[in-house]
Scaffold this motif. Structure first.
Motif, PDB file in Angstrom:
ATOM      1  N   ASP A 113       2.247  -4.676   1.006  1.00  0.00           N
ATOM      2  CA  ASP A 113       0.784  -4.555   1.055  1.00  0.00           C
ATOM      3  C   ASP A 113       0.198  -4.321  -0.329  1.00  0.00           C
ATOM      4  O   ASP A 113      -0.962  -3.901  -0.456  1.00  0.00           O
ATOM      5  N   CYS A 146      -8.741  -6.876  -2.655  1.00  0.00           N
ATOM      6  CA  CYS A 146      -8.620  -6.217  -1.354  1.00  0.00           C
ATOM      7  C   CYS A 146      -9.629  -6.721  -0.329  1.00  0.00           C
ATOM      8  O   CYS A 146      -9.335  -6.776   0.869  1.00  0.00           O
ATOM      9  N   SER A 153      -3.645  -3.576   0.477  1.00  0.00           N
ATOM     10  CA  SER A 153      -4.371  -2.304   0.475  1.00  0.00           C
ATOM     11  C   SER A 153      -4.433  -1.662  -0.901  1.00  0.00           C
ATOM     12  O   SER A 153      -5.180  -0.690  -1.096  1.00  0.00           O
ATOM     13  N   LYS A 154      -3.659  -2.174  -1.848  1.00  0.00           N
ATOM     14  CA  LYS A 154      -3.656  -1.587  -3.197  1.00  0.00           C
ATOM     15  C   LYS A 154      -3.255  -2.652  -4.211  1.00  0.00           C
ATOM     16  O   LYS A 154      -2.587  -3.643  -3.874  1.00  0.00           O
ATOM     17  N   ALA A 177      -6.166   1.793  -5.008  1.00  0.00           N
ATOM     18  CA  ALA A 177      -6.861   1.361  -3.798  1.00  0.00           C
ATOM     19  C   ALA A 177      -8.285   0.976  -4.175  1.00  0.00           C
ATOM     20  O   ALA A 177      -8.802   1.420  -5.204  1.00  0.00           O
ATOM     21  N   PRO A 178      -8.940   0.139  -3.377  1.00  0.00           N
ATOM     22  CA  PRO A 178     -10.318  -0.258  -3.706  1.00  0.00           C
ATOM     23  C   PRO A 178     -11.259   0.945  -3.682  1.00  0.00           C
ATOM     24  O   PRO A 178     -11.026   1.920  -2.964  1.00  0.00           O
TER      25      PRO A 178
END
Length: 207
Positions: A113, A146, A153-154, A177-178
């Protein structure tokens, strides 16, 4: 021996007969062609497109979304590179580019992810001084990845393959992360004119 005038008449009739036959064959051919059902040529359907969301900045340095029409693609890494290429090409409207001048995309890799985005050295060397400018540059990439690829997710940002890259104010050693709090706040809705109309105001002591 047949009379001379009969032979002359025959020599005149034969060319007319041949010419009439030629015209008859041509007319019949055109008739047959007109009666044939012509196959409809295949209609070329336009290639599938989708709208990518790219993050640029406004005059105040806040992140703002811009839609961009993209051609269909296959493969997460291929599509991600195409989206980031558009981000690196800059905005088409009135927004400004968040990335430092000369920044180039060196490579993209997806691991589970997490997306690993490798940038050129210009990303750190040409960065505008200030933590806000660095945040905008970093999260224009992270948020773009993202939002367009929900399975990610990152995002890990490397510089020329350096996994421990550090900007003047930000440490890029860990995946990010966003952060959508950096976006421009939506404009407030206009007030209802009827709500402030004098005739709707309650006036005590009046009839």
């Amino acid at each position: 021996m047949p009379p001379l005038h009969k032979r002359s008449n025959m020599s005149l009739v034969i060319p007319f007969v041949v010419l009439a036959l030629v015209f008859a064959v041509l007319i019949w051919g055109k008739y047959k062609t007109s009666r044939m059902v012509k196959p409809t040529p295949p209609v070329q359907q336009p290639a599938g497109q989708h709208t990518a969301v790219l993050f640029f900045i406004d005059e105040g340095g806040r992140l703002v979304r811009e839609g961009r029409q993209m051609e269909a693609c296959s493969g997460t890494e291929v599509c991600m590179k195409a989206v980031l290429d558009e981000l690196f090409n800059g905005p088409v409207g009135e927004l400004d580019e968040a990335l430092p001048e000369g920044t180039a995309l060196k490579g993209v890799q997806v691991v589970g992810d997490m997306a690993v985005v490798d940038l050129s050295r210009d990303f750190s060397e040409e960065a505008v001084s200030g933590s806000s400018a660095e945040m905008a540059a970093v999260y224009s990439i992270v948020n773009t990845v993202c939002v367009n690829f929900p399975s990610v997710s990152k995002v890990k940002l490397n510089i020329e393959g350096d996994e421990k890259a550090v900007l003047k104010h930000l440490d890029l050693s860990d995946p990010l992360a966003p952060d959508f709090s950096l976006e421009q706040s939506p404009a407030p809705l206009p007030a209802d004119p009827a709500a402030s109309s004098p005739k709707n105001d309650a006036r005590k002591g009046t009839k």
